[in-house]
Design a protein around this motif. Structure first.
Motif, PDB file in Angstrom:
ATOM      1  N   ALA A 143     -15.647  20.159  23.152  1.00 15.78           N
ATOM      2  CA  ALA A 143     -15.356  20.206  23.892  1.00 15.78           C
ATOM      3  C   ALA A 143     -15.289  21.480  24.088  1.00 15.78           C
ATOM      4  N   VAL A 144     -15.453  22.921  22.677  1.00 18.61           N
ATOM      5  CA  VAL A 144     -15.718  23.810  22.725  1.00 18.61           C
ATOM      6  C   VAL A 144     -17.342  24.170  22.869  1.00 18.61           C
ATOM      7  N   ILE A 145     -18.156  23.045  21.834  1.00 23.61           N
ATOM      8  CA  ILE A 145     -20.051  23.273  21.346  1.00 23.61           C
ATOM      9  C   ILE A 145     -19.923  22.197  22.157  1.00 23.61           C
ATOM     10  N   ARG A 146     -20.027  21.201  23.447  1.00 22.46           N
ATOM     11  CA  ARG A 146     -20.268  20.925  24.168  1.00 22.46           C
ATOM     12  C   ARG A 146     -20.932  19.819  23.407  1.00 22.46           C
ATOM     13  N   LYS A 147     -20.480  18.393  22.616  1.00 24.19           N
ATOM     14  CA  LYS A 147     -21.094  18.031  21.458  1.00 24.19           C
ATOM     15  C   LYS A 147     -19.809  16.511  21.694  1.00 24.19           C
ATOM     16  N   PRO A 148     -20.558  15.327  21.200  1.00 25.00           N
ATOM     17  CA  PRO A 148     -19.591  14.729  21.299  1.00 25.00           C
ATOM     18  C   PRO A 148     -18.305  14.922  19.808  1.00 25.00           C
ATOM     19  N   ALA A 149     -17.360  14.830  19.779  1.00 23.49           N
ATOM     20  CA  ALA A 149     -16.284  14.712  19.039  1.00 23.49           C
ATOM     21  C   ALA A 149     -17.201  14.587  16.965  1.00 23.49           C
ATOM     22  N   SER A 150     -17.365  13.534  17.383  1.00 24.80           N
ATOM     23  CA  SER A 150     -18.647  12.968  16.273  1.00 24.80           C
ATOM     24  C   SER A 150     -18.888  14.290  15.776  1.00 24.80           C
TER      25      SER A 150
END
Length: 247
Positions: A216-223
């Protein structure tokens, strides 16, 4: 990103402490997007520390420092390396510091660990991912993850201790939720047992929470974000196994 995305992100952050805590369990993606939008870390940090303090307060009223330290010396093999005539003196010294370290853990070492992890992950995501993250965001993710983790783990440990009436064992070994439960500690090589003990359900849940949070912080999927978490965890486990091999 659409023009109304910043407003939506801001809106996600306008929720209360309890609502965020509940969502960390039931809707972690929503919770951590809100946390990333408005990274308030003081309340979850105090909660994580408070849970640790409460655990120590209960445990110290039940545990016998002499029996606990004696068991730890025997399990680690330290008793065999100490001359018989010196064991009583060494045990007495360790018992003196038992209560001190039980309180230093949640009051000093835990907060330092949270800050260190936040700094480490911030460096990793900025350096390797080129993410525009802040220390406040990183510390908020760590604080919320460990607050939720402690809220589940610590009461379970105390419950098992109470049910079995075993208060003089290492709290970290109480819950048999790892691959170590399938091994005999007395006959298994220490590095292998340390590795098996690290493969537990609670650690995997914590890794998943951190991955979702930093995603969420880096705006990427958790994977995608999870690779950094898993790599750091793997290095920690490798070091743990190496120390077990040496000592």
């Amino acid at each position: 990103m659409s023009d109304d995305a910043p407003a939506a992100a801001h809106g996600e952050g306008d929720r209360g402490f309890l609502a965020t805590l509940v969502d960390v369990f039931v809707a972690p993606g929503d919770a951590f997007r809100a946390i990333a939008a408005r990274p308030r870390f003081l309340a979850p940090l105090l909660m994580a520390i408070g849970i640790g303090i409460a655990f120590s307060a209960v445990w110290l009223t039940k545990a016998d420092p002499v029996e606990f330290m004696k068991a730890q010396m025997e399990e680690s093999g330290a008793a065999e390396r100490i001359p018989a005539e010196k064991r009583g003196e060494v045990l007495e010294t360790q018992v003196k510091f038992f209560t001190v370290f039980a309180w230093l853990g949640p009051l000093v070492f835990a907060p330092l660990m949270y800050a260190a992890l936040a700094g480490l992950f911030l460096f990793v995501y900025r350096f390797f991912y080129g993410a525009e993250a802040t220390f406040a965001q990183s510390l908020a993710v760590v604080a919320w993850c460990f607050a939720a983790f402690g809220l589940v783990l610590n009461p379970l440990i105390l419950l098992v201790m109470a049910l079995t009436n075993e208060w003089n064992v290492d709290p970290h070994s109480v819950l048999q939720a790892s691959a170590a439960a399938l091994l005999d500690k007395a006959t298994t090589a220490k590095p292998l047992y340390a590795l098996a003990g690290s493969l537990d359900l609670f650690s995997f849940w914590l890794i998943a929470l951190l991955s979702i949070g930093y995603g969420a912080v880096i705006r990427k999927p958790a994977s995608t974000a999870g690779w950094a978490i898993v790599t750091c965890w793997a290095l920690y486990v490798a070091g743990k196994c190496a120390l077990a091999a040496i000592f």
